[in-house]
Design an enzyme around this catalytic site. Structure first.
Site: not given
Length: 174
Positions: A70-71, A123, A127
């Site tokens: 994940h970015p 984190f 989203a």
């Protein structure tokens, strides 16, 4: 990409694993889910995914491998450069960050760095449907936690993301 379960079931192990890695970058999860084919329904696939994820998240190295796929929230450059295999499925997941005010994005960037420095991993939050401000609020609420709590939180959020991506992968083409 949109597949039918029949197409997925016909893939060889390497193809099936590679396809699943677009949903979650834990190689153990992808291998074990692919090995359980054939699936007759998306619900059966999702249930098996949850079962395997329950095992994978117990091994920190496997969990961290998934999180590494994940970015950071709002980091579109990282999304494009580092995560090409999940780019299509992940790009819209952070769309709430695309329309944020500069100060919120700056606070997200700062909070993400503090989180990474404190916990050793990024984190992660489901989203979809959240504004940048909501993501920032969640980040700030989780920042005081200890690492063990955040590993559990991250694993829970990762599974939500994986389920969404599986649902999109096997959504019938219209």
């Amino acid at each position: 990409m949109s597949l039918t379960l029949a197409q997925f079931n016909d893939f060889n192990q390497a193809q099936a694993t590679s396809t699943l890695l677009t949903c979650c970058t834990s190689s153990r999860w992808a291998r074990e889910v692919a090995s359980a084919r054939p699936f007759t329904t998306l619900e059966a696939l999702s249930a098996h995914s949850d079962t395997i994820w329950g095992k994978v998240q117990q091994q920190e190295s496997d969990l961290l491998e998934a999180l590494d796929g994940h970015p950071q929230i709002g980091n579109v450059a990282t999304l494009k450069e580092k995560y090409r295999n999940t780019q299509d499925s992940a790009a819209h997941e952070q769309s709430g960050a695309n329309e944020a005010e500069d100060e919120v994005l700056e606070a997200l960037a700062q909070g993400n760095q503090e989180y990474l420095d404190k916990f050793g991993f990024i984190f992660i939050v489901f989203a979809t449907g959240k504004s940048a401000q909501q993501m920032l609020d969640l980040l700030l609420a989780r920042l005081p936690n200890d690492r063990a709590t955040e590993l559990v939180n991250a694993a829970t959020e990762q599974n939500k993301i994986t389920r969404l991506r599986l649902n999109k992968l096997f959504k019938p083409a219209v």
